[in-house]
Each structure stands twice: as structure tokens, then as C-alpha cells.
Design a protein around this motif. Structure first.
Motif, PDB file in Angstrom:
ATOM      1  N   ASP A  74       0.436  -1.104  -0.387  1.00  0.00           N
ATOM      2  CA  ASP A  74      -0.434   0.170   0.126  1.00  0.00           C
ATOM      3  C   ASP A  74       0.824   1.154  -0.015  1.00  0.00           C
ATOM      4  OD1 ASP A  74      -2.360  -1.666   0.014  1.00  0.00           O
ATOM      5  OD2 ASP A  74      -3.087  -1.179   2.176  1.00  0.00           O
ATOM      6  N   GLU A  75       1.799   1.007   0.847  1.00  0.00           N
ATOM      7  CA  GLU A  75       2.661   2.897   0.464  1.00  0.00           C
ATOM      8  C   GLU A  75       3.414   2.328  -1.193  1.00  0.00           C
ATOM      9  OE1 GLU A  75       6.394   1.883   3.302  1.00  0.00           O
ATOM     10  OE2 GLU A  75       5.462   1.093   4.676  1.00  0.00           O
ATOM     11  N   TYR A  76       3.923   1.665  -1.631  1.00  0.00           N
ATOM     12  CA  TYR A  76       4.081   2.006  -2.721  1.00  0.00           C
ATOM     13  C   TYR A  76       2.514   2.099  -4.254  1.00  0.00           C
ATOM     14  CZ  TYR A  76       8.337   1.164  -1.611  1.00  0.00           C
ATOM     15  OH  TYR A  76       9.185   1.805  -0.988  1.00  0.00           O
ATOM     16  N   GLY A  77       0.920   1.661  -3.587  1.00  0.00           N
ATOM     17  CA  GLY A  77       0.694   1.807  -4.386  1.00  0.00           C
ATOM     18  C   GLY A  77       0.602   0.805  -5.091  1.00  0.00           C
ATOM     19  N   ALA A  78       0.955  -0.563  -4.429  1.00  0.00           N
ATOM     20  CA  ALA A  78       0.899  -2.460  -5.875  1.00  0.00           C
ATOM     21  C   ALA A  78       0.523  -3.793  -5.495  1.00  0.00           C
ATOM     22  CB  ALA A  78       2.462  -2.773  -5.222  1.00  0.00           C
ATOM     23  N   VAL A  79       0.038  -4.462  -5.959  1.00  0.00           N
ATOM     24  CA  VAL A  79      -1.016  -4.897  -5.762  1.00  0.00           C
ATOM     25  C   VAL A  79      -0.183  -6.340  -5.996  1.00  0.00           C
ATOM     26  CG1 VAL A  79      -2.619  -3.961  -6.860  1.00  0.00           C
ATOM     27  CG2 VAL A  79      -1.728  -5.388  -8.045  1.00  0.00           C
ATOM     28  N   PHE A  80      -1.182  -7.433  -5.396  1.00  0.00           N
ATOM     29  CA  PHE A  80      -0.654  -8.672  -5.263  1.00  0.00           C
ATOM     30  C   PHE A  80      -1.745  -9.542  -6.054  1.00  0.00           C
ATOM     31  CE2 PHE A  80       1.322  -7.134  -1.466  1.00  0.00           C
ATOM     32  CZ  PHE A  80       2.424  -7.450  -0.809  1.00  0.00           C
ATOM     33  N   VAL A  81      -0.930 -10.803  -6.693  1.00  0.00           N
ATOM     34  CA  VAL A  81      -1.610 -12.019  -7.083  1.00  0.00           C
ATOM     35  C   VAL A  81      -1.453 -13.151  -6.485  1.00  0.00           C
ATOM     36  CG1 VAL A  81      -0.834 -11.982  -8.960  1.00  0.00           C
ATOM     37  CG2 VAL A  81      -2.927 -13.231  -8.855  1.00  0.00           C
ATOM     38  N   GLY A  82      -2.565 -14.163  -5.806  1.00  0.00           N
ATOM     39  CA  GLY A  82      -1.750 -15.383  -5.273  1.00  0.00           C
ATOM     40  C   GLY A  82      -1.743 -16.824  -5.652  1.00  0.00           C
ATOM     41  N   GLU A  83      -1.097 -17.227  -5.999  1.00  0.00           N
ATOM     42  CA  GLU A  83      -1.270 -18.531  -6.540  1.00  0.00           C
ATOM     43  C   GLU A  83      -2.159 -19.289  -5.729  1.00  0.00           C
ATOM     44  OE1 GLU A  83       1.085 -22.101  -9.120  1.00  0.00           O
ATOM     45  OE2 GLU A  83       2.074 -21.199  -7.107  1.00  0.00           O
ATOM     46  N   VAL A  84      -3.074 -18.980  -5.081  1.00  0.00           N
ATOM     47  CA  VAL A  84      -3.539 -20.145  -4.072  1.00  0.00           C
ATOM     48  C   VAL A  84      -4.886 -21.595  -4.658  1.00  0.00           C
ATOM     49  CG1 VAL A  84      -5.293 -20.107  -1.963  1.00  0.00           C
ATOM     50  CG2 VAL A  84      -4.070 -18.191  -2.795  1.00  0.00           C
ATOM     51  N   TRP A  85      -4.098 -23.089  -4.186  1.00  0.00           N
ATOM     52  CA  TRP A  85      -5.235 -23.773  -4.786  1.00  0.00           C
ATOM     53  C   TRP A  85      -5.429 -24.142  -3.158  1.00  0.00           C
ATOM     54  CZ3 TRP A  85      -4.945 -26.090  -9.998  1.00  0.00           C
ATOM     55  CH2 TRP A  85      -3.901 -25.799 -10.934  1.00  0.00           C
ATOM     56  N   LEU A  86      -6.656 -23.721  -3.218  1.00  0.00           N
ATOM     57  CA  LEU A  86      -8.014 -24.513  -2.204  1.00  0.00           C
ATOM     58  C   LEU A  86      -9.193 -24.472  -2.706  1.00  0.00           C
ATOM     59  CD1 LEU A  86      -6.850 -21.827   0.725  1.00  0.00           C
ATOM     60  CD2 LEU A  86      -5.322 -24.438   0.413  1.00  0.00           C
ATOM     61  N   PRO A  87      -9.405 -26.577  -2.165  1.00  0.00           N
ATOM     62  CA  PRO A  87     -10.924 -26.624  -2.426  1.00  0.00           C
ATOM     63  C   PRO A  87     -12.185 -26.044  -1.451  1.00  0.00           C
ATOM     64  CG  PRO A  87      -9.901 -28.264  -0.910  1.00  0.00           C
ATOM     65  CD  PRO A  87      -8.609 -26.677  -1.119  1.00  0.00           C
ATOM     66  N   ASP A  88     -11.868 -25.238  -0.188  1.00  0.00           N
ATOM     67  CA  ASP A  88     -12.647 -24.835   0.305  1.00  0.00           C
ATOM     68  C   ASP A  88     -12.743 -23.313   0.376  1.00  0.00           C
ATOM     69  OD1 ASP A  88     -13.099 -22.986   3.094  1.00  0.00           O
ATOM     70  OD2 ASP A  88     -13.348 -25.615   3.601  1.00  0.00           O
ATOM     71  N   ALA A  89     -13.824 -22.860  -0.443  1.00  0.00           N
ATOM     72  CA  ALA A  89     -14.486 -21.192  -1.202  1.00  0.00           C
ATOM     73  C   ALA A  89     -14.083 -20.651   0.654  1.00  0.00           C
ATOM     74  CB  ALA A  89     -15.741 -21.271  -1.330  1.00  0.00           C
ATOM     75  N   GLU A  90     -14.702 -20.727   1.605  1.00  0.00           N
ATOM     76  CA  GLU A  90     -14.532 -19.988   2.581  1.00  0.00           C
ATOM     77  C   GLU A  90     -12.358 -19.557   2.940  1.00  0.00           C
ATOM     78  OE1 GLU A  90     -13.929 -18.300   6.779  1.00  0.00           O
ATOM     79  OE2 GLU A  90     -13.614 -20.633   6.365  1.00  0.00           O
ATOM     80  N   ARG A  91     -11.945 -20.648   3.341  1.00  0.00           N
ATOM     81  CA  ARG A  91     -10.733 -20.395   3.196  1.00  0.00           C
ATOM     82  C   ARG A  91      -9.523 -19.836   2.400  1.00  0.00           C
ATOM     83  NH1 ARG A  91      -9.105 -21.978   7.868  1.00  0.00           N
ATOM     84  NH2 ARG A  91      -7.200 -22.032   7.254  1.00  0.00           N
ATOM     85  N   PHE A  92     -10.200 -19.965   0.928  1.00  0.00           N
ATOM     86  CA  PHE A  92      -9.799 -19.112  -0.308  1.00  0.00           C
ATOM     87  C   PHE A  92      -9.834 -17.877   0.742  1.00  0.00           C
ATOM     88  CE2 PHE A  92     -10.852 -17.257  -3.970  1.00  0.00           C
ATOM     89  CZ  PHE A  92      -9.319 -17.635  -4.981  1.00  0.00           C
ATOM     90  N   ALA A  93     -11.210 -17.076   0.382  1.00  0.00           N
ATOM     91  CA  ALA A  93     -11.764 -16.344   0.375  1.00  0.00           C
ATOM     92  C   ALA A  93     -10.925 -15.438   1.500  1.00  0.00           C
ATOM     93  CB  ALA A  93     -13.113 -16.348   0.794  1.00  0.00           C
ATOM     94  N   ARG A  94     -10.315 -16.342   2.413  1.00  0.00           N
ATOM     95  CA  ARG A  94      -9.729 -15.391   3.620  1.00  0.00           C
ATOM     96  C   ARG A  94      -8.158 -14.406   3.256  1.00  0.00           C
ATOM     97  NH1 ARG A  94      -9.785 -19.058   8.885  1.00  0.00           N
ATOM     98  NH2 ARG A  94     -12.392 -19.464   9.326  1.00  0.00           N
ATOM     99  N   TYR A  95      -7.892 -15.250   1.945  1.00  0.00           N
ATOM    100  CA  TYR A  95      -7.123 -14.507   1.709  1.00  0.00           C
ATOM    101  C   TYR A  95      -6.782 -13.167   1.035  1.00  0.00           C
ATOM    102  CZ  TYR A  95      -4.105 -19.041   2.201  1.00  0.00           C
ATOM    103  OH  TYR A  95      -3.790 -20.022   2.983  1.00  0.00           O
ATOM    104  N   LEU A  96      -8.272 -12.682   0.222  1.00  0.00           N
ATOM    105  CA  LEU A  96      -8.429 -11.856  -0.460  1.00  0.00           C
ATOM    106  C   LEU A  96      -9.224 -10.752   0.840  1.00  0.00           C
ATOM    107  CD1 LEU A  96     -10.029 -13.385  -3.437  1.00  0.00           C
ATOM    108  CD2 LEU A  96      -8.391 -12.630  -2.612  1.00  0.00           C
ATOM    109  N   ARG A  97      -9.286 -10.978   2.188  1.00  0.00           N
ATOM    110  CA  ARG A  97     -10.117 -10.015   3.444  1.00  0.00           C
ATOM    111  C   ARG A  97      -9.295  -8.804   2.145  1.00  0.00           C
ATOM    112  NH1 ARG A  97      -9.794 -13.341   8.304  1.00  0.00           N
ATOM    113  NH2 ARG A  97      -7.595 -13.946   7.146  1.00  0.00           N
ATOM    114  N   PRO A  98      -9.642  -7.627   3.320  1.00  0.00           N
ATOM    115  CA  PRO A  98      -9.183  -6.209   2.444  1.00  0.00           C
ATOM    116  C   PRO A  98      -7.448  -5.816   2.648  1.00  0.00           C
ATOM    117  CG  PRO A  98     -11.125  -5.776   3.377  1.00  0.00           C
ATOM    118  CD  PRO A  98     -11.319  -7.341   3.567  1.00  0.00           C
ATOM    119  N   ASP A  99      -7.365  -6.558   3.907  1.00  0.00           N
ATOM    120  CA  ASP A  99      -6.159  -5.966   4.079  1.00  0.00           C
ATOM    121  C   ASP A  99      -4.629  -6.688   4.001  1.00  0.00           C
ATOM    122  OD1 ASP A  99      -7.236  -8.012   6.353  1.00  0.00           O
ATOM    123  OD2 ASP A  99      -6.205  -6.956   7.875  1.00  0.00           O
TER     124      ASP A  99
END
Length: 543
Positions: A259-284
Motif C-alpha cells: 500500500d505504501e507503493y500503490g502495488a498489488v498482489f495476486v496469489g497462487e492459492v489452490w484451495l478447495p474450501d471457498a471460505e478458506r480461499f476468501a480469507r486471503y482476499l480480505r481487504p487487508d
């Protein structure tokens, strides 16, 4: 023609089209048979004309290349095969002038066995501070001759290697890729410094390799579950090395830095559980993560619709945009996969000699392109996808991928989707490089896939992608935002986007009538003589 776009808003990543470059196979600038950054620099106008918003480079760092650069020896040095740090800085700056952002690849789970840290750990011996940066353990058995636990490899083969002093070290991938100990503060500090190093050189984002594997249970317990006769498992809690809760603190600290640099992340996250997957995408935490369920989904209407719904549903609670991807450097190319009887993808089922119908696969890949580009969120294109390249058959003695080697030769590996691109139909090596034979052999019949030949063909895959990306950028309603499924015949996917846009994809097995419309914006194949939509064809309409 290098069309420079107007600056995108700060949330450009929510609906960006991002092009993946595998540097070894993109453009060979110095003619040594290996793609490099000088070659990529010359291809930037091509990417601008294609209409992408960003380009993701797989690892270009110093590496022995045991695993295609994912065995990193030094994150602050460009591998000589690709060029220099100055070349990387020039490439990032030149891309920015064309309105193209650059995303780099970080591999936090492991390093190369040639990394300075690991070499020091081997020299320092058991009990040393240097070994605390990795997972060194004594073996089991009477003389320590057995591995410390039973964890399976991400590739075939063992996950532990014994060193001469008797200790073993963990590597979820190859022995040349020792896993780092993410409970050690020095590992966290080093990676934050590496991120800052590249953010300060102008990169706009980072793709995180194997993002769910970093944290390990401190005791490194066995994974095997006892049989029912043995009673309940001693520990039915979290997985010892996949998707552990400790990961989220790591990514929160990374997000604050980005956030200091205005940069973004994309994660290679292979997970079958939708709820667990979504945790990685929380706003922070991470901005986005790859949508592998869509990539692996067969070309079947009901399953595609369910996968799209599931994807949008799992992203909605955290208000993150979905990513859509059909293939990458690890996966059988779309044209080949869609031409097979089994159109899905699973690493476990890859085999030599699987029959495919290239014409059918190409027709479906063209329809899938319009489907993917019409969905809400961002899209990743793998180099050569816009050319309709098929998976190449690599002679067995030329395969370099460790997945093939460690399987004992039964797994065809991933090199078939990593073959150097064809740029010019009549040039040596199809214009990939001027002198030396490419590091992987190109098929003899690839001239018709070449960029120059497709650029002159209004019906080519390249023309379809260029047109689709131009329309997607210029037409209100595409990209991030809502979508609504529309009534449609069996086997047909139809959905509305804002401002009267409609996408219809026919997988019914026969032609179907289109809904009433004012304008046909684009079709993956011509309508039939009755104005009906043929099988395995997609259209964009304005209603």
C-alpha cells in the motif's frame, strides 16, 4: 501501432487484462536460443497493440534453472541468461511509457540450494543459527536413516534429502529447492526487503508462487491418517503445511508494504474450501488470487455455470474481484485440452499420447476467450494463448521439466506449453531468435501460428483477441461489476452485463436462436445461414 491508453484508476487491477510472459520462451534478443529481457523490450509494442494493461514476468532472477527459474539464488540479480538489472529497469520504464504495468514473481516457500543462505547452512552444521532459516531435522530410525516425516512432494519423489553430517532438510518441491522456515523473523524481513527492492524499481505488483504453503506446523508432524482400526487421528486440526492460519499475518504485513507503493498482489492459492480461499482476499491481505477452479473446469455448460457462480460467490463477501484464466506455464494449453474427450485439467491425469482434435479445441478456445473476457473481474492471458498455440510434443530427450524427471518419465511434464513463440512464419526459428536453436524445439508446422501471418488474417485467433480486448476496454459494461444470468436453452450460457451488453455461449451440440439484439459486437465464429449461433461459439451483443 502502439496504442497508449489513458491512465487507469487506482483500482486498475479489478478489471485488468494481464499478459503472462515466460521469459525463456518469449523473444530471444541476443540469439543464444533463450528468451531474454532485451527481446521482451522489443515486444512491448506488440503487447500494447494487443491491448493488455499489465504484463507478469515469471522469475527472471539468478537461478540454476532446475525448475524453470522457480529455484531462486538471488532476488536482486537478474540471471545472465535474461540480462542485467539495468535491462529490467529499462523494460519496466519502457512498459510504463506504453501504459503497461509490470508484475514480478516472488517464490517465498523456498530458495535454490545455491542461495547464499542455504550454502551457509550446509557449511555451519547441525544446531547452527544458519540452519534455523530452513527445516533441518535429524532422521528417524535406529541410525537416523529414515526421513523425519511422511509428507508427500508437490512433484513426484521424496520431500527430504539427507546431507553428509546426517541431518535432513525439507523440500516440498525438488531437492534443489529447500523450504524456508517462515517462523524465523529473518525470513520475513528478507522478503519484505525484496518486495521493497522491486517496488522501488517501478513494478506495480507481485504474483506470489505457492502462496498457501509457506507456514509449517512447528513439530513437522506426519500427514498420514491412521486406518479406522487404529481409532481417531491424533490430530484432526489444520493441515501441517497447507493453508495455515499463520499465513494471514505474513500477508497483512506484505499488504501494508504494498500500500505504501500503490502495488498489488495476486496469489497462487489452490484451495478447495471457498471460505478458506476468501480469507486471503480480505481487504487487508491479498488483492486477488488465481481462480484455478475455472481453469480446470471442463467445457460443459452446467459445470461452467456452477464454477462461475461459485467463484463470484466466494469473492463477494470480501468484495474482491475474480480472476479468470484458461491456462498458464504449468497447464496443458487450452486448444489442446478443449479438443480432448476430457476437457478438464488435473495434474494427476496428465499422460503421453492423449488424443486431441485441434480444430474442435480451437473453436472452443475462441468461444472461451469471449466468455472469459465478458465475465466480471480481471483476466490473465498466457503468452501464445492469443495465437491459439496447441500443446507441443517435446522429444523425451529434450524435456527439462523436473515433474517429468521425478516421475520416472511417466509424466509428460510442463514443457509442452513452454515452447518458444513463433513471431515470423518465414524466419529461422519462426523469428524467436536469429541464430541458435531455441532451448526447446518448436514444432515443424507452426508457421501458420506466427504473429506476422495472423496479423494479416482477419479470421485469426490473434485478430479475435485484439478486437475483443479493444472492445472490452472501450465499451461500458465490461470488466468489474455485476452480471445476471438470462433464460437460455439447455446447453447455452447467457448473461447480461451493464449497459445492455449480453454474452451468449452455445455448448448445446447444435445451433440456437439468439435473443433479440440491436448490435452484434463480436462473434467467435460466423453465425449460420439462418442467423443462429452454432455450437461451440460465443457472441457479444448489445440489446
Amino acid at each position: 501501432m502502439a496504442a497508449v491508453s489513458s491512465p487507469r484508476p487506482e483500482d486498475w487491477w479489478r478489471d485488468a487484462v494481464i499478459y503472462q510472459v515466460y521469459p525463456r520462451s518469449f523473444v530471444d534478443g541476443d540469439g543464444d536460443g533463450t528468451g531474454d529481457l532485451a527481446g521482451a523490450l522489443t515486444a512491448l509494442p506488440y503487447l500494447a497493440e494487443l491491448g493488455v494493461d499489465a504484463v507478469w514476468f515469471t522469475p527472471w532472477y539468478l537461478s540454476p534453472m532446475v525448475d524453470g527459474g522457480y529455484d531462486v539464488a538471488d532476488y536482486r540479480t537478474i540471471d545472465p541468461a535474461f540480462g542485467t538489472l539495468d535491462d529490467a529497469e529499462k523494460l519496466i520504464a519502457a512498459a510504463a511509457e506504453l501504459g503497461i504495468r509490470v508484475i514480478v514473481d516472488i517464490v517465498p516457500n523456498h530458495v535454490s540450494d545455491q542461495h547464499a543462505w542455504f550454502r551457509a547452512a550446509l557449511e555451519a552444521g547441525p544446531g547452527s543459527l544458519e540452519r534455523e532459516l530452513f527445516h533441518f531435522r535429524p532422521g528417524r530410525g535406529e541410525d537416523g536413516e529414515l526421513p523425519p516425516n511422511d509428507w508427500p512432494s508437490q512433484f513426484a519423489g521424496d520431500t527430504w534429502t539427507r546431507v553428509p553430517d546426517g541431518e535432513w532438510y525439507l523440500h516440498l518441491f525438488t531437492p534443489q529447492q529447500p523450504d524456508l522456515n517462515w517462523s524465523h523473523p529473518a525470513v520475513r524481513r528478507e522478503h519484505e526487503d525484496v518486495l521493497r527492492f522491486w517496488f522501488e524499481r517501478g513494478v506495480s505488483g507481485v504474483r506470489i508462487d505457492s502462496a498457501a504453503l509457506l507456514a509449517k506446523h512447528p513439530d513437522l508432524p506426519d500427514l498420514a491418517t491412521p486406518s479406522p482400526d487404529d481409532g481417531p487421528a491424533p490430530d484432526d486440526g489444520p493441515h501441517p503445511y497447507v493453508d495455515r492460519d499463520e499465513l494471514h499475518d505474513i500477508y497483512r504485513s506484505w499488504r501494508a508494504l504494498a500500500d505504501e507503493y500503490g502495488a498489488v498482489f495476486v496469489g497462487e492459492v489452490w484451495l478447495p474450501d471457498a471460505e478458506r480461499f476468501a480469507r486471503y482476499l480480505r481487504p487487508d491481505e491479498l488483492h486477488t488470487a488465481f481462480n484455478f477452479n475455472f481453469l480446470a473446469c471442463p467445457w460443459e455448460p452446467a459445470r461452467l455455470r456452477r464454477t462461475i457462480d461459485d467463484t463470484l460467490g466466494e469473492h463477494a463477501p470480501v468484495r474482491a474481484p475474480a480472476t479468470w484464466v484458461l491456462c498458464n506455464h504449468d497447464v496443458t494449453r487450452t486448444v489442446t485440452r478443449y479438443g480432448r474427450a476430457d476437457t478438464g485439467f488435473d495434474f494427476a491425469t496428465k499422460a503421453f499420447g492423449t488424443p486431441t482434435d485441434p480444430d474442435l479445441g480451437t473453436r472452443r478456445a475462441r468461444a472461451a476467450a469471449l466468455l472469459t473476457l465478458a465475465l466480471p473481474g480481471s483476466v490473465y492471458l498466457y503468452q501464445g494463448e492469443e495465437l491459439g498455440l496447441p500443446e507441443a510434443d517435446i522429444p523425451r530427450d529434450r524435456i527439462e521439466d523436473p515433474m517429468h524427471v521425478r516421475s520416472g518419465g511417466t509424466d509428460p511434464g510442463r514443457d509442452g506449453c513452454r515452447v518458444p513463440l513463433p513471431w515470423s512464419a518465414d524466419a529461422p526459428h519462426y523469428g524467436f531468435g536469429s541464430h541458435t536453436e531455441p532451448w526447446l524445439p518448436q514444432p515443424d508446422d507452426w508457421a501458420h501460428y506466427a504473429v506476422d501471418r495472423q496479423s494479416a488474417d482477419p479470421a485469426s485467433m490473434l485478430t479475435l483477441y485484439r478486437t475483443a480486448l479493444r472492445l472490452r476496454r472501450a465499451t461500458r459494461g465490461f470488466g468489474d461489476g455485476p452480471m445476471t444470468w438470462l433464460p437460455a436453452p439447455d446447453g447455452v450460457l447467457a448473461f447480461a452485463r451493464p449497459y445492455g451488453l449480453v454474452c451468449v455461449v452455445n455448448l448445446s451440440g447444435g445451433p440456437v436462436e439468439l435473443p433479440p439484439y440491436e448490435q452484434l459486437l463480436l462473434s467467435s465464429a460466423p453465425l449460420d445461414a439462418h442467423g443462429h449461433l452454432p455450437d461451440d461459439t460465443a457472441v457479444w451483443l448489445r440489446t
